[in-house]
Enzyme design. Structure first.
Site, PDB file in Angstrom:
ATOM      1  N   LYS A 142       0.835  -1.097   0.080  1.00 37.56           N
ATOM      2  CA  LYS A 142       0.109   0.071  -0.023  1.00 37.56           C
ATOM      3  C   LYS A 142       0.866   1.458  -0.045  1.00 37.56           C
ATOM      4  O   LYS A 142       1.849   1.366   0.827  1.00 37.56           O
ATOM      5  CB  LYS A 142      -0.755   0.037   1.280  1.00 37.56           C
ATOM      6  N   ASP A 158      -3.287   4.328  -1.854  1.00 37.16           N
ATOM      7  CA  ASP A 158      -4.397   4.730  -0.805  1.00 37.16           C
ATOM      8  C   ASP A 158      -4.449   6.100  -0.947  1.00 37.16           C
ATOM      9  O   ASP A 158      -3.790   6.779   0.040  1.00 37.16           O
ATOM     10  CB  ASP A 158      -3.877   4.081   0.392  1.00 37.16           C
ATOM     11  N   LYS A 202      -7.357   8.009  -1.449  1.00 34.76           N
ATOM     12  CA  LYS A 202      -8.636   8.792  -0.924  1.00 34.76           C
ATOM     13  C   LYS A 202      -9.312   9.774  -1.869  1.00 34.76           C
ATOM     14  O   LYS A 202      -9.535  10.976  -1.078  1.00 34.76           O
ATOM     15  CB  LYS A 202      -8.747   8.924   0.727  1.00 34.76           C
ATOM     16  N   LEU A 247     -11.564  12.486  -3.609  1.00 36.01           N
ATOM     17  CA  LEU A 247     -12.903  13.070  -3.621  1.00 36.01           C
ATOM     18  C   LEU A 247     -12.660  14.431  -4.382  1.00 36.01           C
ATOM     19  O   LEU A 247     -12.048  15.349  -3.915  1.00 36.01           O
ATOM     20  CB  LEU A 247     -12.984  13.132  -2.197  1.00 36.01           C
ATOM     21  N   ASP A 248     -13.308  14.435  -5.507  1.00 36.09           N
ATOM     22  CA  ASP A 248     -13.475  16.071  -6.108  1.00 36.09           C
ATOM     23  C   ASP A 248     -14.878  15.769  -7.106  1.00 36.09           C
ATOM     24  O   ASP A 248     -15.642  14.933  -6.886  1.00 36.09           O
ATOM     25  CB  ASP A 248     -12.435  16.005  -6.890  1.00 36.09           C
ATOM     26  N   ILE A 249     -15.077  16.741  -8.110  1.00 36.56           N
ATOM     27  CA  ILE A 249     -15.843  16.621  -8.957  1.00 36.56           C
ATOM     28  C   ILE A 249     -16.080  15.476  -9.607  1.00 36.56           C
ATOM     29  O   ILE A 249     -14.728  14.722  -9.917  1.00 36.56           O
ATOM     30  CB  ILE A 249     -15.910  17.985  -9.739  1.00 36.56           C
ATOM     31  N   THR A 288     -10.416   4.173  10.737  1.00 38.32           N
ATOM     32  CA  THR A 288     -10.258   3.020  12.067  1.00 38.32           C
ATOM     33  C   THR A 288      -9.699   3.877  13.085  1.00 38.32           C
ATOM     34  O   THR A 288      -9.524   3.508  14.229  1.00 38.32           O
ATOM     35  CB  THR A 288      -9.153   2.009  11.654  1.00 38.32           C
ATOM     36  N   ARG A 290      -3.617  -5.287  14.258  1.00 37.13           N
ATOM     37  CA  ARG A 290      -2.700  -5.605  15.134  1.00 37.13           C
ATOM     38  C   ARG A 290      -2.254  -6.828  15.555  1.00 37.13           C
ATOM     39  O   ARG A 290      -3.292  -7.724  16.219  1.00 37.13           O
ATOM     40  CB  ARG A 290      -2.967  -4.627  16.404  1.00 37.13           C
ATOM     41  N   GLN A 296      -4.684   3.588  16.556  1.00 36.28           N
ATOM     42  CA  GLN A 296      -5.950   3.145  16.123  1.00 36.28           C
ATOM     43  C   GLN A 296      -7.144   2.421  16.960  1.00 36.28           C
ATOM     44  O   GLN A 296      -6.605   2.405  18.251  1.00 36.28           O
ATOM     45  CB  GLN A 296      -5.553   1.790  15.474  1.00 36.28           C
ATOM     46  N   ARG A 327       2.927  -0.446  10.765  1.00 37.91           N
ATOM     47  CA  ARG A 327       3.943  -0.376  11.535  1.00 37.91           C
ATOM     48  C   ARG A 327       4.448  -1.599  12.396  1.00 37.91           C
ATOM     49  O   ARG A 327       5.633  -1.925  12.305  1.00 37.91           O
ATOM     50  CB  ARG A 327       3.339   0.290  12.822  1.00 37.91           C
TER      51      ARG A 327
END
Length: 233
Positions: free
Chosen positions: A32, A60, A62, A64-66, A115, A176, A185, A206
């Site tokens: 990722k 990753d 995320k 978001l727009d028109i 999360t 985890r 988290q 991590r």
């Protein structure tokens, strides 16, 4: 199980990211690339290099727009051969992303509730629902939009699976391994518990990338995944 474990390259240096990939070798096939790596470690070029080397890459971002911007952005990512890409789970964004990914192998994932957020955080954001209720709404909208899957906490995975059915991907961060710290988290599970709850892919950063021996840490998580332990109530 190796195809279900996604290692988050949450680092700011491409050299460090490449060290982690080299240390993990054939143990891990899925990575990722999120904000930190994408913007701080030339993550777009790194992702394309990993894809060329036969690895699977999950961007990753995320989005978001028109509608037009989301559609064109998703189409550009699809051209790289990436395996997964996130958009915010708003109906119009998901519909535009589906159009952008058409004809490719890219799986678009709608991000429901982070999360790191709990019920109070959701209320503070202005939603008249608890976290589970908002996840349920977003899962229904993702299913209806025709995208490939969603990102949700493992605590909602069982509920989400009943909403989206058996084919959509449910990608769960907040994983985890037994005995590790929760960090920032709030809605977490062990690898086996998340799979038992209905997750299809687990994102772990991590506990692997900060381990003295990342490959050994990844193998331990894969062993936990294979055990498919009892899910949390």
């Amino acid at each position: 199980m190796a195809g279900q474990l996604i290692v988050g390259l949450d680092v700011s240096s491409r050299a460090r990211a490449e060290e982690i990939v080299a240390a993990l070798g054939d143990t891990v096939e899925y990575y990722k690339i999120g904000y930190q790596c994408f913007y701080g470690a030339d993550g777009f070029a790194l992702g394309k290099a990993l894809i060329a080397a036969g690895k699977k890459v999950f961007f990753d971002l995320k989005l978001l727009d028109i509608d037009n911007t989301v559609e064109k952005g998703v189409a550009a990512i699809a051209e790289t051969g990436a395996a997964m890409l996130t958009v915010h789970a708003y109906p119009k964004a998901m519909q535009a992303a589906r159009r952008g990914a058409e004809g490719s192998t890219l799986t678009v994932l709608g991000v429901t509730v982070l999360t790191s957020m709990d019920d109070q955080d959701v209320r503070d954001a202005g939603y008249a629902r608890d976290a589970a209720g908002l996840v349920a709404l977003r899962a229904q909208q993702a299913r209806d939009s025709g995208i490939g899957g969603i990102v949700a906490s493992p605590h909602e995975a069982e509920m989400v699976r009943t909403i989206v059915g058996p084919k959509m991907a449910i990608v769960t961060p907040g994983i985890r391994p037994s005995g590790s710290a929760a960090g920032d988290q709030k809605r977490i599970m062990t690898p086996a518990q998340a799979l038992a709850a209905g997750a299809s892919h687990l994102v772990v950063a991590r506990p692997i990338i900060e381990a003295p021996d990342p490959a050994a840490a990844a193998r331990a998580i894969l062993a936990e995944m294979a055990s498919k332990g009892t899910r949390l109530a």
